[in-house]
Design a protein around this motif. Structure first.
Motif, mmCIF file in Angstrom:
data_model
loop_
_atom_site.group_PDB
_atom_site.id
_atom_site.type_symbol
_atom_site.label_atom_id
_atom_site.label_comp_id
_atom_site.label_asym_id
_atom_site.label_seq_id
_atom_site.Cartn_x
_atom_site.Cartn_y
_atom_site.Cartn_z
ATOM 1 N N LEU A 3 -18.643 -48.799 -24.190
ATOM 2 C CA LEU A 3 -18.698 -47.585 -23.384
ATOM 3 C C LEU A 3 -20.142 -47.118 -23.229
ATOM 4 O O LEU A 3 -20.972 -47.363 -24.101
ATOM 5 C CB LEU A 3 -17.868 -46.476 -24.023
ATOM 6 N N THR A 35 -11.799 -36.997 -24.369
ATOM 7 C CA THR A 35 -11.521 -37.870 -23.233
ATOM 8 C C THR A 35 -12.804 -38.174 -22.477
ATOM 9 O O THR A 35 -13.157 -39.333 -22.285
ATOM 10 C CB THR A 35 -10.505 -37.209 -22.267
ATOM 11 N N HIS A 36 -13.497 -37.138 -22.053
ATOM 12 C CA HIS A 36 -14.705 -37.301 -21.250
ATOM 13 C C HIS A 36 -15.991 -37.148 -22.050
ATOM 14 O O HIS A 36 -17.049 -37.575 -21.598
ATOM 15 C CB HIS A 36 -14.716 -36.293 -20.105
ATOM 16 N N TYR A 48 -21.474 -37.717 -23.165
ATOM 17 C CA TYR A 48 -20.423 -37.917 -22.159
ATOM 18 C C TYR A 48 -20.124 -39.397 -22.017
ATOM 19 O O TYR A 48 -21.027 -40.233 -22.086
ATOM 20 C CB TYR A 48 -20.878 -37.328 -20.819
ATOM 21 N N ILE A 49 -18.863 -39.736 -21.813
ATOM 22 C CA ILE A 49 -18.428 -41.127 -21.693
ATOM 23 C C ILE A 49 -18.313 -41.442 -20.208
ATOM 24 O O ILE A 49 -17.375 -41.023 -19.532
ATOM 25 C CB ILE A 49 -17.088 -41.346 -22.421
ATOM 26 N N GLU A 51 -17.632 -44.120 -18.307
ATOM 27 C CA GLU A 51 -16.489 -44.851 -17.757
ATOM 28 C C GLU A 51 -15.274 -43.943 -17.564
ATOM 29 O O GLU A 51 -14.551 -44.060 -16.581
ATOM 30 C CB GLU A 51 -16.125 -46.043 -18.646
ATOM 31 N N HIS A 52 -15.049 -43.014 -18.473
ATOM 32 C CA HIS A 52 -13.912 -42.095 -18.360
ATOM 33 C C HIS A 52 -14.143 -41.054 -17.264
ATOM 34 O O HIS A 52 -13.214 -40.693 -16.536
ATOM 35 C CB HIS A 52 -13.650 -41.404 -19.692
ATOM 36 N N ARG A 55 -13.810 -42.853 -13.858
ATOM 37 C CA ARG A 55 -12.394 -43.129 -13.596
ATOM 38 C C ARG A 55 -11.669 -41.887 -13.065
ATOM 39 O O ARG A 55 -10.859 -41.977 -12.149
ATOM 40 C CB ARG A 55 -11.732 -43.599 -14.903
ATOM 41 N N ASP A 56 -11.978 -40.711 -13.612
ATOM 42 C CA ASP A 56 -11.237 -39.498 -13.292
ATOM 43 C C ASP A 56 -11.876 -38.628 -12.205
ATOM 44 O O ASP A 56 -11.268 -37.647 -11.781
ATOM 45 C CB ASP A 56 -11.051 -38.655 -14.553
ATOM 46 N N GLY A 73 -4.364 -36.467 -19.021
ATOM 47 C CA GLY A 73 -4.657 -37.025 -17.718
ATOM 48 C C GLY A 73 -3.555 -36.795 -16.699
ATOM 49 O O GLY A 73 -3.753 -37.032 -15.519
#
Length: 78
Positions: A3, A35-36, A48-49, A51-52, A55-56, A73
């Motif tokens: 990640l 999550t994020h 902060y991630i 990829e997440h 995606r969102d 989600g």
């Protein structure tokens, strides 16, 4: 899976938002802890991630204005 972890300033550059807007408006309303973003080692620093978030990012554009986003989600059409 590897990640990509970003600081607030790095994320701001990628999504073209002011870092202050991310901290004050998006964090904890649109961007969800766990999550994020994470707080490594239980500290104050936020990473902060990417990829997440990527995606969102477009998911809420298709949701009605009466929908309530859920932490997992999903969406509640309450």
């Amino acid at each position: 899976m590897s990640l990509t972890y970003l600081t607030t300033d790095e994320l701001a550059g990628l999504i073209k938002y002011d870092p202050r807007t991310i901290r004050e408006r998006l964090k904890d309303s649109v961007l969800i802890e766990g999550t994020h973003y994470i707080r490594p080692f239980g500290g104050r620093k936020i990473l902060y991630i990417w990829e997440h978030i990527e995606r969102d990012m477009g998911h809420t554009s298709n949701v009605s204005s009466f929908a309530i986003p859920m932490a997992n989600g999903g969406v509640c059409h309450g």
